[in-house]
Every structure is written in structure tokens, then in C-alpha cells.
Design a protein around this motif. Structure first.
Motif, mmCIF file in Angstrom:
data_model
loop_
_atom_site.group_PDB
_atom_site.id
_atom_site.type_symbol
_atom_site.label_atom_id
_atom_site.label_comp_id
_atom_site.label_asym_id
_atom_site.label_seq_id
_atom_site.Cartn_x
_atom_site.Cartn_y
_atom_site.Cartn_z
ATOM 1 N N ASN A 278 2.225 1.559 0.991
ATOM 2 C CA ASN A 278 3.192 0.459 0.990
ATOM 3 C C ASN A 278 4.617 0.954 0.750
ATOM 4 O OD1 ASN A 278 0.853 -0.967 1.244
ATOM 5 N ND2 ASN A 278 1.343 -2.490 -0.339
ATOM 6 N N ARG A 289 9.677 -3.712 -1.313
ATOM 7 C CA ARG A 289 8.241 -3.709 -1.491
ATOM 8 C C ARG A 289 7.690 -5.126 -1.400
ATOM 9 N NH1 ARG A 289 5.688 0.481 -4.280
ATOM 10 N NH2 ARG A 289 3.854 -0.867 -4.114
ATOM 11 N N GLN A 290 8.433 -6.094 -1.887
ATOM 12 C CA GLN A 290 7.965 -7.473 -1.851
ATOM 13 C C GLN A 290 7.845 -7.983 -0.401
ATOM 14 O OE1 GLN A 290 10.389 -6.333 -3.754
ATOM 15 N NE2 GLN A 290 9.598 -6.590 -5.857
ATOM 16 N N ASP A 293 4.771 -6.460 1.105
ATOM 17 C CA ASP A 293 3.577 -7.141 0.594
ATOM 18 C C ASP A 293 3.402 -8.495 1.276
ATOM 19 O OD1 ASP A 293 3.076 -5.043 -1.099
ATOM 20 O OD2 ASP A 293 3.995 -5.991 -2.867
ATOM 21 N N TYR A 294 4.508 -9.191 1.493
ATOM 22 C CA TYR A 294 4.426 -10.482 2.175
ATOM 23 C C TYR A 294 3.877 -10.314 3.596
ATOM 24 C CZ TYR A 294 5.939 -14.450 4.981
ATOM 25 O OH TYR A 294 5.962 -15.498 5.854
ATOM 26 N N ARG A 308 -6.652 -2.820 4.117
ATOM 27 C CA ARG A 308 -5.768 -2.036 4.990
ATOM 28 C C ARG A 308 -6.562 -1.351 6.108
ATOM 29 N NH1 ARG A 308 -0.820 0.126 2.675
ATOM 30 N NH2 ARG A 308 -1.466 2.153 3.478
#
Length: 340
Positions: A278, A289-290, A293-294, A308
Motif C-alpha cells: 500500500n 495512504r487513506q 485504502d479507499y 489483494r
């Protein structure tokens, strides 16, 4: 009615005979017994001899027994019916190869003799060319029908004119339903469809002779499959208009349509397939990173994959990523963020 020729003069005499001597068409006069009373240079050339060596000799000295008997029968038919006869005949050349001639034979009067005259054009090369073309078409038809290659012949306006059984099987259609259908009806609405249309325009417009492209086909069950095709222009021929042969050279996996993905989502999938974590994905795409992740959460819902590795596997199965390139990339380069 018999034609008067030569007025009883010796072979080669008279204005008409002198003119015929130089004609490119092969001409002869034979009596009822099958002996030559006159022949021009073109006719003698067919047999590899001269006209002076033919006159006064029987046709059996120049033709094989079977051919001589056949020609004598034609002469008899002309003399008995007193009418002309148009036909194509075969003969044996001096080198033993078969020759073909087309023309007429008809009754004539040569002095006191009732004879048969003939005028022919040698069509051997034309006939051999037709035979070669017929064999090539038969070979192509056999290749189409028995090679297992999915292939279709498209008209210039994109309609399927011919198709192999393998193409019908690939598209899950009956062969009679596939022939006559527009090719556009077999293509999914994907980003590369416009690119394929552009390639088609170059082929049918005479700017290219062949091309390779990918496309997503929609089969009779409404499932999709990415294919790679080789397109070749075929010229207009007897009884057939110009068109394009499309041969499928590689097959992707059959799948149901997947939701449309953004270029960023496709790029994330390619990076996951290349082994990025990630943090590496975020750095490569200059995202937080957010945000990554979204996108991953969104991709899991869209593709029905919980992990993954499952995301990567689904991306290949659904034809989103190309199985033929490394580093991983989108199947189509139409996505602006897909790697080149």
C-alpha cells in the motif's frame, strides 16, 4: 452453310489466307479424313512445329490417339450438321504438358474439298491461373473450416460474409446467425473500440494492408472475452467484393462484464500485480495512504474480491490486466494512467 475459302488455290494463297497467316489466333483447315490442307503459324506453334510440316499430314501424327479420335469426332459433328461449333478443348503440348484452347470450328469449302476450319485462342495460362486460384480458395476454405482458428471475412461495411465454425463456437452463436451480422454488434463498448474503428477506416480506406489489434467480444450469452486479432485486407475478386479477414490469434478468458473502473483504479491493480504494498502504491501514484485504502476497498466491492491476491487474480480473469506483458499493465492503453 459452308464458307468458300481459297477458291481451290494451294494452302497459304489468297488475300484472306495471307492475312490469317499472321493472325495471333491459331487457325487450321482439315479435310474429312483428318489431313491438314492449311494451317497458320500460330496453330503450328501450338504443336512446336511449322505450318509447312503440318500441311498434308494427318492430325494423328501430332496428337495422341485419344485426342485425335476426339478431334475427328468434333470434325464429323461439324460436317454432318453443317453448323459451327463453339467449345473449349484440351490438347497435349510438345513438352507433354496439357494445353487449353477456346474457339470455333465450322464447315468450309476448300476448292473441291469439303473441310472443317477452326480458329482458336490459346487460353492455357489463363486456365492454369484459374486452376491455381481455385486450389488456393479450396486451401483457404479448408484452413478456415478445419484449422480451429476463429476467423471471419468482413465486407467493407463491416458485415460478416464468411465465418469458421470456430468463430461461431467462440461467440456461442449458430454459424447461420453469425453470417450476415454486423461486426459492431459483436463488440463490447470498451475504450479501445474507437481505436479499432480507426484501424478499420485505414484498412478499408486503402492506407494499410494489415493490422493487429485487441477487442472485447460479446457472445450470445452476453459474456465478454478479450481477443487479439490480425486483420488483413483482401482485394476484390470474381463474384466477391473487397473485404477484410479477421483472424483471432490469442484468447483471453471468458467473463461477465465488470464495472467500469477509473484510470487510477486500473493503475492500482497493475501496481498490486507488480508486488507493490500500500505504501508503494501511494508513493508511485502520489496519493495519500487513506486514498489508496479507499480505492482498495472500492475495488474489493466492485470486483467481488476479499484480498489483494484475489483482486489481482480477478483483474486478469476479467481482462483488465494483460496476461502478455510485464511489468503489469492495462489490457488497453486507452487509460491515460496505464503504463506504456
Amino acid at each position: 452453310m459452308a464458307v468458300e475459302v481459297g477458291g481451290g488455290a494451294p494452302a497459304g494463297a489468297g488475300a484472306y489466307a495471307s492475312f490469317a497467316d499472321l493472325s495471333p489466333a491459331a487457325m487450321f483447315v482439315r479435310d474429312a479424313a483428318g489431313c491438314y490442307v492449311w494451317a497458320n503459324h500460330a496453330y503450328a506453334h501450338l504443336y512446336g512445329t511449322t505450318r509447312d510440316r503440318m500441311v498434308g499430314r494427318h492430325l494423328g501424327e501430332f496428337d495422341a490417339p485419344d485426342d485425335a479420335a476426339r478431334f475427328m469426332a468434333l470434325d464429323d459433328e461439324v460436317l454432318t450438321g453443317s453448323h459451327s461449333l463453339r467449345h473449349t478443348l484440351t490438347y497435349r503440348r510438345p513438352d507433354g504438358s496439357p494445353g487449353h484452347a477456346a474457339g470455333y470450328r465450322f464447315p468450309v469449302s476448300w476448292g473441291a474439298l469439303r473441310c472443317v476450319a477452326g480458329t482458336y485462342v490459346d487460353v492455357s495460362e489463363y486456365t492454369h491461373a484459374l486452376d491455381g486460384r481455385r486450389r488456393a480458395e479450396e486451401d483457404l476454405r479448408a484452413l478456415r473450416d478445419h484449422s480451429g482458428l476463429p476467423c471471419v471475412r468482413l465486407s467493407a461495411d463491416g458485415v460478416v460474409g464468411e465465418a469458421s465454425a470456430a468463430a461461431a463456437e467462440l461467440l456461442r452463436l449458430r454459424l447461420r446467425d453469425l453470417v450476415g451480422s454486423p461486426a459492431d454488434a459483436l463488440l463490447a463498448e470498451t475504450p479501445e473500440r474507437a481505436a479499432l474503428h480507426a484501424v478499420w477506416g485505414e484498412l478499408t480506406g486503402g492506407r494499410r494492408r494489415n493490422a493487429q489489434s485487441s477487442a472485447v467480444l460479446v457472445d450470445g450469452d452476453r459474456c465478454r472475452r478479450r481477443v487479439w486479432v490480425h486483420l488483413s485486407v483482401v482485394n476484390r475478386s470474381r463474384g466477391r467484393d473487397a473485404g477484410v479477414w479477421a483472424v483471432v490469434t490469442r484468447l483471453g478468458l471468458r467473463h461477465e462484464p465488470h464495472p467500469a473502473l477509473t484510470p487510477a483504479q486500473v493503475r492500482i491493480l497493475a501496481l498490486l500485480a507488480a508486488g507493490y504494498d500500500n505504501a508503494g502504491v501511494a508513493e508511485a501514484l502520489h496519493l495519500s495512504r487513506q486514498t489508496v485504502d479507499y480505492h482498495l476497498a472500492r475495488l474489493r466491492r466492485l470486483l467481488g474480491a476479499a484480498t489483494r491476491p484475489a483482486l489481482v487474480a480477478r483483474a486478469y480473469v476479467l481482462g483488465i490486466l494483460s496476461p502478455h506483458s510485464w511489468p503489469p499493465r492495462s489490457t488497453t492503453a486507452a487509460h491515460p494512467l496505464s503504463p506504456a
